[in-house]
Design a protein around this motif. Structure first.
Motif, mmCIF file in Angstrom:
data_model
loop_
_atom_site.group_PDB
_atom_site.id
_atom_site.type_symbol
_atom_site.label_atom_id
_atom_site.label_comp_id
_atom_site.label_asym_id
_atom_site.label_seq_id
_atom_site.Cartn_x
_atom_site.Cartn_y
_atom_site.Cartn_z
ATOM 1 N N GLU A 107 -15.311 3.946 -14.536
ATOM 2 C CA GLU A 107 -14.796 5.209 -15.074
ATOM 3 C C GLU A 107 -14.866 5.216 -16.597
ATOM 4 O O GLU A 107 -15.192 6.241 -17.211
ATOM 5 C CB GLU A 107 -13.353 5.414 -14.585
ATOM 6 C CG GLU A 107 -13.275 5.756 -13.110
ATOM 7 C CD GLU A 107 -11.904 5.542 -12.504
ATOM 8 O OE1 GLU A 107 -11.667 6.044 -11.393
ATOM 9 O OE2 GLU A 107 -11.061 4.846 -13.133
ATOM 10 N N ARG A 108 -14.573 4.080 -17.188
ATOM 11 C CA ARG A 108 -14.650 3.987 -18.647
ATOM 12 C C ARG A 108 -16.097 4.188 -19.126
ATOM 13 O O ARG A 108 -16.338 4.846 -20.145
ATOM 14 C CB ARG A 108 -14.118 2.624 -19.092
ATOM 15 C CG ARG A 108 -13.879 2.501 -20.599
ATOM 16 C CD ARG A 108 -13.288 1.141 -20.936
ATOM 17 N NE ARG A 108 -12.010 0.933 -20.272
ATOM 18 C CZ ARG A 108 -11.798 0.033 -19.317
ATOM 19 N NH1 ARG A 108 -12.793 -0.750 -18.906
ATOM 20 N NH2 ARG A 108 -10.613 -0.095 -18.771
ATOM 21 N N ALA A 109 -17.049 3.679 -18.360
ATOM 22 C CA ALA A 109 -18.457 3.825 -18.734
ATOM 23 C C ALA A 109 -18.903 5.284 -18.659
ATOM 24 O O ALA A 109 -19.746 5.720 -19.447
ATOM 25 C CB ALA A 109 -19.327 2.963 -17.824
ATOM 26 N N ARG A 110 -18.321 6.043 -17.726
ATOM 27 C CA ARG A 110 -18.686 7.466 -17.623
ATOM 28 C C ARG A 110 -17.951 8.317 -18.653
ATOM 29 O O ARG A 110 -18.356 9.445 -18.938
ATOM 30 C CB ARG A 110 -18.386 7.991 -16.229
ATOM 31 C CG ARG A 110 -19.384 7.528 -15.194
ATOM 32 C CD ARG A 110 -19.534 8.543 -14.071
ATOM 33 N NE ARG A 110 -18.305 8.821 -13.366
ATOM 34 C CZ ARG A 110 -17.906 10.049 -13.041
ATOM 35 N NH1 ARG A 110 -18.615 11.106 -13.399
ATOM 36 N NH2 ARG A 110 -16.773 10.224 -12.378
ATOM 37 N N GLY A 111 -16.850 7.811 -19.176
ATOM 38 C CA GLY A 111 -16.139 8.469 -20.262
ATOM 39 C C GLY A 111 -15.700 9.880 -19.942
ATOM 40 O O GLY A 111 -15.013 10.133 -18.945
ATOM 41 N N ALA A 112 -16.117 10.821 -20.765
ATOM 42 C CA ALA A 112 -15.674 12.208 -20.643
ATOM 43 C C ALA A 112 -16.058 12.813 -19.305
ATOM 44 O O ALA A 112 -15.344 13.670 -18.773
ATOM 45 C CB ALA A 112 -16.251 13.039 -21.781
ATOM 46 N N ALA A 113 -17.173 12.386 -18.735
ATOM 47 C CA ALA A 113 -17.596 12.937 -17.449
ATOM 48 C C ALA A 113 -16.567 12.648 -16.359
ATOM 49 O O ALA A 113 -16.296 13.494 -15.505
ATOM 50 C CB ALA A 113 -18.960 12.367 -17.057
ATOM 51 N N ALA A 114 -15.988 11.450 -16.371
ATOM 52 C CA ALA A 114 -14.953 11.109 -15.394
ATOM 53 C C ALA A 114 -13.683 11.899 -15.645
ATOM 54 O O ALA A 114 -13.053 12.411 -14.712
ATOM 55 C CB ALA A 114 -14.666 9.606 -15.435
ATOM 56 N N LEU A 115 -13.298 12.012 -16.909
ATOM 57 C CA LEU A 115 -12.095 12.776 -17.247
ATOM 58 C C LEU A 115 -12.220 14.245 -16.876
ATOM 59 O O LEU A 115 -11.317 14.844 -16.300
ATOM 60 C CB LEU A 115 -11.793 12.652 -18.739
ATOM 61 C CG LEU A 115 -11.063 11.403 -19.223
ATOM 62 C CD1 LEU A 115 -11.092 11.334 -20.735
ATOM 63 C CD2 LEU A 115 -9.626 11.405 -18.722
#
Length: 467
Positions: free
Chosen positions: A267-275
């Motif tokens: 999730e951290r690697a996807r950053g804003a996309a996950a949020l």
């Protein structure tokens, strides 16, 4: 007008019925975990086929044991195994609300995803993809506005962990438009630590079998433990991998924490996309275990962390319910003052889901200005009293008049009730000689009084194995 996407509903632990496939006989013909008149009692007393007989073998990891158990459907009403998680209302209201928005299994844009909740969330996350991706492909094959359809997951409790694994670790991110979680333990819940350490032993009411081995065999229950430092050592707080948990397999604990780490890294690697695709609906204001202290061979929970009580939904603490690296005061979550057992049926939660999904704006009901904190035990004996403690969260709010507490059985029939008189912001009701069974306890004010109702579930055990 409904979205052109496909909505997938995932229940929490114990929220799927399970059956035993035998040869050509489908699992639905021999249910071993289902809601009928007495199934829960048989499951805990050892009378007849029972879920207790299907503990998982040691070292199962993320595999299926090949024991013939298959998921059949979503639990329609109250369900619980004492000492393994908490009583939860069924999953009737949520699909019904989605159908009013135009999502329906018959149309092909609604999937109700039962799963074998005994197994690792990694296993069920991978299986989720094999079910929903063919459905999405068929839906998209209509062409036109449907060609760009994506998946929307609506998940209660542990169902959110299953969906997250599919999204982040099984290629589901590219196909997912939204992830909506209701009371999901993003960072875990101390209730799981207490249940794994203390076990589920004989001597609780009519329980004639020890369910501890069954509980401790479940990878899923271990994956519900907090990944945050929750164990009070007396001088500081430690993670579950940094201490010894009596009776609990250290390898399963380490694997469960690796599960959380893998999810958070992705999730951290996807950053804003996950949020941006995530909506966290969180229960608040209810008495909730947040930390745990190990004493000898037992575990005692505490609602405080460094002297501060952040509360939660009665099962998942606020510290465990907020994910994606967000702070507890984040504006990315929607807070609903209700119990974990009721979030999937809470009217305000259903309004929020409607607004998230609907193509046109809706006007959700306003959350009432008076919020309540309701303490209800999850298990009492029929020979003991049921005590319901109520507190007004904001002491500066006007004293609510006309508060009532109503106890209903699993069929929705009222079995007891009382008026509450609030004195210094608190009130208590005591009920004696309640009938055995699963019950909901709802505290509410009269219509127009501005009180946000709270519903909790409790299990009243008979003093005899017979009902």
């Amino acid at each position: 007008m409904p979205s052109t996407d496909v909505v997938v509903v995932l229940p929490g632990i114990m929220g799927s019925t399970l059956g035993l496939r035998q040869g050509d006989t489908p699992a639905s013909e021999k249910m071993i975990w289902a809601l009928d008149a007495g199934a829960i009692w048989r499951g805990a007393t050892g009378l007849g086929p029972s879920i207790k007989d299907f503990a998982l073998p040691g070292g199962i990891g993320d595999a299926h044991p090949g024991d013939g158990i298959e998921p059949v459907g979503l639990m329609p009403d109250l369900h619980v195994i004492p000492g393994i998680w908490t009583p939860v209302r069924g999953y009737t209201d949520l699909p019904a609300q989605l159908r009013t928005l135009g999502y329906d299994e018959a149309k092909g844009n609604l999937v109700l995803f039962p799963y074998d909740w005994r197994l690792s969330n990694r296993y069920n996350g991978a299986r989720l993809g094999t079910v929903v991706e063919p459905v999405l492909e068929r839906w998209r094959s209509q062409g036109g506005e449907y060609a760009a359809a994506r998946l929307v997951f609506v998940c209660h409790s542990m169902g959110g962990l299953v969906a997250r694994w599919y999204i982040e670790r099984c290629g589901g991110a590219e196909l997912t438009r939204k992830l909506i979680t209701l009371g999901t333990p993003w960072r875990g819940a101390c209730a799981a630590v207490e249940q794994l350490v203390n076990g589920v032993h004989k001597g609780i009411g009519p329980i004639s079998v020890d369910l501890t081995a069954f509980a401790r065999s479940l990878p899923s229950l271990h994956q519900l433990m907090p990944e945050y430092a929750c164990v009070d050592t007396g001088s500081d707080f430690a993670k579950t991998t940094e201490v010894s948990l009596p009776g609990v397999d250290a390898g399963m604990v380490a694997d469960a924490m690796a599960f959380h780490t893998a999810l958070q890294d992705a999730e951290r690697a996807r950053g804003a996309a996950a949020l941006d695709c995530t909506h966290m609906l969180v229960g608040t204001r209810q008495p909730t275990a947040t930390t745990v202290r190990i004493s000898g061979a037992s575990a005692q929970t505490c609602p405080d962390f460094h002297g501060q009580n952040d509360f939660g939904d009665g099962t998942v603490p606020l510290a465990g319910s907020v994910g994606l690296g967000e702070q507890l005061d984040t504006n990315r979550i929607v807070r609903i003052a209700d119990n974990h057992s009721n979030l999937q049926g809470n009217a305000a939660v259903l309004d929020e889901i409607t607004e998230i999904l609907a193509a046109r704006p809706t006007r959700p009901r306003l959350l009432a200005p008076v919020e309540l904190r309701v303490g209800v035990p999850t298990l009492v004996l029929s020979t003991s009293e049921l005590r319901v403690d109520v507190a007004v969260v904001d002491s500066t709010a006007p004293r609510p008049e006309g508060l009532t507490v109503v106890v209903r059985d699993e069929r929705g029939r009222t079995v007891a009730g009382a008026e509450l008189k609030v004195v210094r912001g608190a009130a208590t009701a005591v009920f004696e000689e309640l009938p055995a069974g699963l019950h909901t306890v709802t505290v509410a004010g009269p219509r127009g009084a501005g009180v946000q109702p709270v519903t909790a579930a409790t299990l009243v055990w008979a003093t005899s194995a017979r009902r």
